[in-house]
Every structure is written in structure tokens, then in C-alpha cells.
Design an enzyme around this catalytic site. Structure first.
Site, PDB file in Angstrom:
ATOM      1  N   TYR A 127      -5.823  10.958   3.951  1.00 56.81           N
ATOM      2  CA  TYR A 127      -4.437  11.218   3.564  1.00 56.81           C
ATOM      3  C   TYR A 127      -4.388  11.987   2.242  1.00 56.81           C
ATOM      4  O   TYR A 127      -5.403  12.457   1.760  1.00 56.81           O
ATOM      5  CB  TYR A 127      -3.648   9.911   3.565  1.00 56.81           C
ATOM      6  CG  TYR A 127      -3.641   9.280   4.940  1.00 56.81           C
ATOM      7  CD1 TYR A 127      -3.044   9.936   6.016  1.00 56.81           C
ATOM      8  CD2 TYR A 127      -4.269   8.058   5.182  1.00 56.81           C
ATOM      9  CE1 TYR A 127      -3.065   9.389   7.293  1.00 56.81           C
ATOM     10  CE2 TYR A 127      -4.292   7.502   6.462  1.00 56.81           C
ATOM     11  CZ  TYR A 127      -3.693   8.172   7.509  1.00 56.81           C
ATOM     12  OH  TYR A 127      -3.722   7.653   8.769  1.00 56.81           O
TER      13      TYR A 127
ATOM     14  N   GLY B 214     -10.027  -6.715   9.052  1.00 57.06           N
ATOM     15  CA  GLY B 214      -8.835  -6.039   9.555  1.00 57.06           C
ATOM     16  C   GLY B 214      -8.383  -6.553  10.897  1.00 57.06           C
ATOM     17  O   GLY B 214      -7.575  -7.476  10.996  1.00 57.06           O
ATOM     18  N   ARG B 215      -8.903  -5.952  11.985  1.00 58.20           N
ATOM     19  CA  ARG B 215      -8.426  -6.286  13.327  1.00 58.20           C
ATOM     20  C   ARG B 215      -8.480  -7.781  13.659  1.00 58.20           C
ATOM     21  O   ARG B 215      -7.602  -8.267  14.382  1.00 58.20           O
ATOM     22  CB  ARG B 215      -9.178  -5.448  14.364  1.00 58.20           C
ATOM     23  CG  ARG B 215      -8.615  -4.034  14.450  1.00 58.20           C
ATOM     24  CD  ARG B 215      -9.468  -3.131  15.314  1.00 58.20           C
ATOM     25  NE  ARG B 215     -10.732  -2.821  14.673  1.00 58.20           N
ATOM     26  CZ  ARG B 215     -11.152  -1.593  14.410  1.00 58.20           C
ATOM     27  NH1 ARG B 215     -10.420  -0.563  14.731  1.00 58.20           N
ATOM     28  NH2 ARG B 215     -12.305  -1.387  13.818  1.00 58.20           N
TER      29      ARG B 215
ATOM     30  N   ARG C 187      -7.585   2.172  -2.875  1.00 59.43           N
ATOM     31  CA  ARG C 187      -8.461   2.161  -1.700  1.00 59.43           C
ATOM     32  C   ARG C 187      -9.139   3.510  -1.535  1.00 59.43           C
ATOM     33  O   ARG C 187      -8.481   4.558  -1.563  1.00 59.43           O
ATOM     34  CB  ARG C 187      -7.680   1.826  -0.427  1.00 59.43           C
ATOM     35  CG  ARG C 187      -8.623   1.517   0.745  1.00 59.43           C
ATOM     36  CD  ARG C 187      -7.914   1.011   1.972  1.00 59.43           C
ATOM     37  NE  ARG C 187      -8.770   0.050   2.683  1.00 59.43           N
ATOM     38  CZ  ARG C 187      -8.745  -0.159   3.992  1.00 59.43           C
ATOM     39  NH1 ARG C 187      -7.896   0.507   4.749  1.00 59.43           N
ATOM     40  NH2 ARG C 187      -9.545  -1.033   4.565  1.00 59.43           N
TER      41      ARG C 187
ATOM     42  N   GLN D  14       0.851  -1.189   0.000  1.00 56.28           N
ATOM     43  CA  GLN D  14       0.000   0.000   0.000  1.00 56.28           C
ATOM     44  C   GLN D  14       0.887   1.240   0.000  1.00 56.28           C
ATOM     45  O   GLN D  14       1.659   1.471   0.935  1.00 56.28           O
ATOM     46  CB  GLN D  14      -0.938   0.050   1.207  1.00 56.28           C
ATOM     47  CG  GLN D  14      -1.979   1.170   1.013  1.00 56.28           C
ATOM     48  CD  GLN D  14      -2.771   1.486   2.260  1.00 56.28           C
ATOM     49  OE1 GLN D  14      -2.205   1.799   3.297  1.00 56.28           O
ATOM     50  NE2 GLN D  14      -4.090   1.434   2.150  1.00 56.28           N
TER      51      GLN D  14
END
Length: 366
Positions: A186, A322-323, A233, A100
Site C-alpha cells: 500500500y 490472523g486467520r 506494520r 490500523q
């Protein structure tokens, strides 16, 4: 119930063994000085190679692109070599891994970027946003972000070139492809979302103009390494790191149309995942599916049943968990066999060493 998660899928020239994605998660374990991926990170990703696709943690494309302490880069020969340890380890375990590529723009502090002022689409400070710096201890020290300066045309061209080179570096490091981080507030997101962009040139104002920077970055990277190795993404409805768009459904459907025209291999949509967050509108998901012909990945508040249903309904092709991957290196096996999931320790997510990174075991019935 979860069978559809375990059907193979074609991603460009790659055949993936299942539809489970390990999405990018910042862990801040890069070796210092130099922000270099290392053997510890190689072990972490190799342990999780049974995912159909791993997208490695956000990796800055330049020294200016770094937002947090101890995150890895991919712009020096040492960093490329460090990532080669990771990609070799994942491939040796039969996995597929994308890098990424990340530029944080204004979501940083001068202490993380050699004392310089951050850059962004506009000279707008992100509100109520903190980042962590290395304050000389093992614990991350959180500080407020500062006001960035608006990028000039020369800055824009420089950063596009850095993304292009980072894509080439990722392939040299052995990655199977790259994901452009255009989400979560971002740099790319700072151009896309209307409330973070007050430019009056061809990169501001209309939706078409606000998407231009992303389009130029993607075009540069697909030209360098091939569109079949470039994913993107997006985070249409999040307000993470202070970016908000006035018309997200319209903006991000237009983004899907643009990315379809650029033939990217996948779009990875990060849904809002805090507990009482609103659901992503069904009509929006249908519009994206119609606009974009490639592989669609969704990540957010998915359990295995909800993920399988999204695939069965034709909304998604792959699902990111994810987590759960933090404490369950063998997550696909646990899902497939109905084994219980372990919980991660939130205190060891960022910084530190092996504890909370590589010491979570595979499931054992004993």
C-alpha cells in the site's frame, strides 16, 4: 510449552494480559453509504477481546485512500461514531484495540475513489493486481488496478496531514492507539520499496530517501497523539500487491533504526505466509532486534508452539495469529487449554453480514 504467550507485557502506558495479537484483517462489512463501522463489527471485535491486543481492520484515512468496496473509514464524524461502538464494546469486554490507518495508494480502482485517478510514489501501475468494487451485487466484483499519478509535494503534505488527523480521530473514537499500515504494497510501502518508486527528488533513490515519507507520517502522528500510542506494520519480504524491494534486509533494518529514533511503541512485521514461502532470515530478525528497542510483533505462519518459541528466543515480544481468529473468537483460551481450532469458511471473508463474521462459537466440549 505456550506459557510465554500468556505473560503480561507493557505496551507504552498499557499493560496487556497476554502476548497474543489479533492482527488487522479486511472483512468489508462497513455500513453503506458512508463506509461506517457498525454494531455487527462491534460484536465481532468484542467476541475476540481476550487477545492481548486487537489491531482492527485497515481503515482508510480519506476517500482517496480506499482500495476495496465496503471497507471502513475514519475521516467523517459518522465514521468516528461508528468506531466508538466498536471500541466501547471491546473495552467493556476487557480488551485493548488499536486502529490500523490505511492509504492504499495505487492499489485501487476509480470506482472505489469517486472516479479519480489513484495516487502513488510514482506513475507505475502495480502488475497483476486486482481489487474488488461494488458491482451492485452482494458478491465483490474483481477488477484490474489502473496506472496512478505520481504524488506532488502538495499531495505528500496533504496526505501527511490526513494521517495526522486520522490518528486524532482514532483517539476520539476510543482507540487505545494506532498502527500505521506501511506493509503489503500500500501507499507507504510504495515509497519504501525500490521497484515501486522511481522518484528523483528527496523521496526517491537512496534508502534514506525512500523511508522519508514514512518517517514524516510517523512524526506527524506521534506529535499529534504521542509515540507511546503509535505502532507501525512492515512487510520486508512480501511482494504483495506488486511491491518489491531490491535489498529488503538493508532497507528494513534501516526502517527499524528510523522507527527506533521516532520511539514508536511497536513494530509489527508481517512475514510471508503462503505455504512454500521462504522463512524470514534469522540474521535479519537479529538485526531488527538490535536496531529497535520497543515491542516487536511478528505475524505469519505461527502456531502456538512456534510463537512461544520466538518469544523465548528473544526474537519477538508478541505474536499475531490472523486467520485462526476468524473462526475461533476464543483463540487465547483454545491455545492455553490445547482445545482444537475451528476452520473458517473462505467464502464469507469479504462482504456479507453476520454469517462468517459473528456466528463462530466459543469452544464447547459438548
Amino acid at each position: 510449552m505456550t506459557d510465554s504467550l500468556f505473560q503480561p507485557i507493557q505496551l507504552g502506558k498499557l499493560t496487556l494480559s497476554n502476548r497474543i495479537v489479533m492482527p488487522p484483517m479486511t472483512r468489508s462489512r462497513a455500513s453503506q453509504p458512508g463506509n461506517t463501522a457498525n454494531q455487527m463489527m462491534a460484536k465481532y471485535y468484542a467476541q475476540r477481546a481476550s487477545a492481548g491486543l486487537i489491531v482492527a481492520e485497515g481503515t482508510q484515512i480519506s476517500a482517496m485512500g480506499q482500495g476495496y468496496a465496503w471497507t471502513p473509514g475514519i475521516y467523517t464524524s459518522e465514521q468516528i461514531h461508528g468506531w466508538k461502538l466498536v471500541t466501547d464494546a471491546v473495552h467493556n469486554n476487557g480488551g485493548t484495540i488499536f486502529a490500523q490507518l490505511w492509504h492504499v495508494g495505487r492499489v485501487t480502482h476509480p470506482d472505489n475513489i469517486g472516479g479519480q485517478q489513484p495516487i502513488s510514489s510514482s506513475a507505475l501501475k502495480a502488475k497483476n493486481v486486482k481489487v474488488f468494487i461494488d458491482n451492485g451485487t452482494q458478491e465483490p466484483g474483481f477488477v484490474d488496478v489502473v496506472e496512478p499519478r505520481e504524488m506532488t509535494q502538495a499531495d505528500i503534505e496533504l496526505v501527511i496531514g490526513q494521517y495526522r488527523q486520522a490518528a486524532l480521530n482514532a483517539i476520539e473514537a476510543g482507540f487505545d492507539g494506532i498502527e500505521l499500515h506501511a506493509a503489503n504494497g500500500y501507499l507507504i510501502n510504495q515509497f519504501i520499496d525500490s521497484e515501486a518508486n522511481n522518484r528523483t527528488d528527496e523521496y526517491g533513490g537512496s534508502i534514506e530517501n525512500r523511508l522519508r515519507f514514512m518517517g514524516e507520517v510517523v512524526a506527524a502522528m506521534t506529535d499529534a497523539i504521542g509515540a507511546d500510542r503509535v505502532g507501525v506494520r512492515l512487510a520486508p519480504f512480501t511482494s504483495l500487491n506488486g511491491t518489491v524491494d531490491a535489498t529488503p534486509e538493508e532497507t528494513y533494518t534501516a526502517a527499524a533504526v528510523l522507527l527506533n529514533s521516532l520511539s514508536v511503541v511497536y513494530i509489527h512485521i508481517a512475514e510471508v505466509d503462503w505455504d512454500d514461502a521462504p522463512e524470514t532470515p534469522k540474521a535479519f530478525k537479529a538485526d531488527v532486534r538490535q536496531a529497535y528497542q520497543g515491542v516487536l510483533i511478528y505475524a505469519g505462519r505461527y502456531d502456538s508452539d512456534k510463537g512461544a518459541m520466538a518469544i523465548d528466543d528473544g526474537v519477538a515480544d508478541m505474536i499475531g495469529f490472523g486467520r485462526p481468529f476468524v473462526a475461533n473468537p476464543d483463540l487465547p483460551s483454545r491455545i492455553q487449554h490445547g482445545y482444537p481450532l475451528a476452520m473458517h469458511d473462505p467464502n464469507t471473508l469479504f462482504g456479507g453480514a453476520e454469517v462468517g463474521l459473528t456466528d463462530y462459537p466459543d469452544y464447547s466440549a459438548n
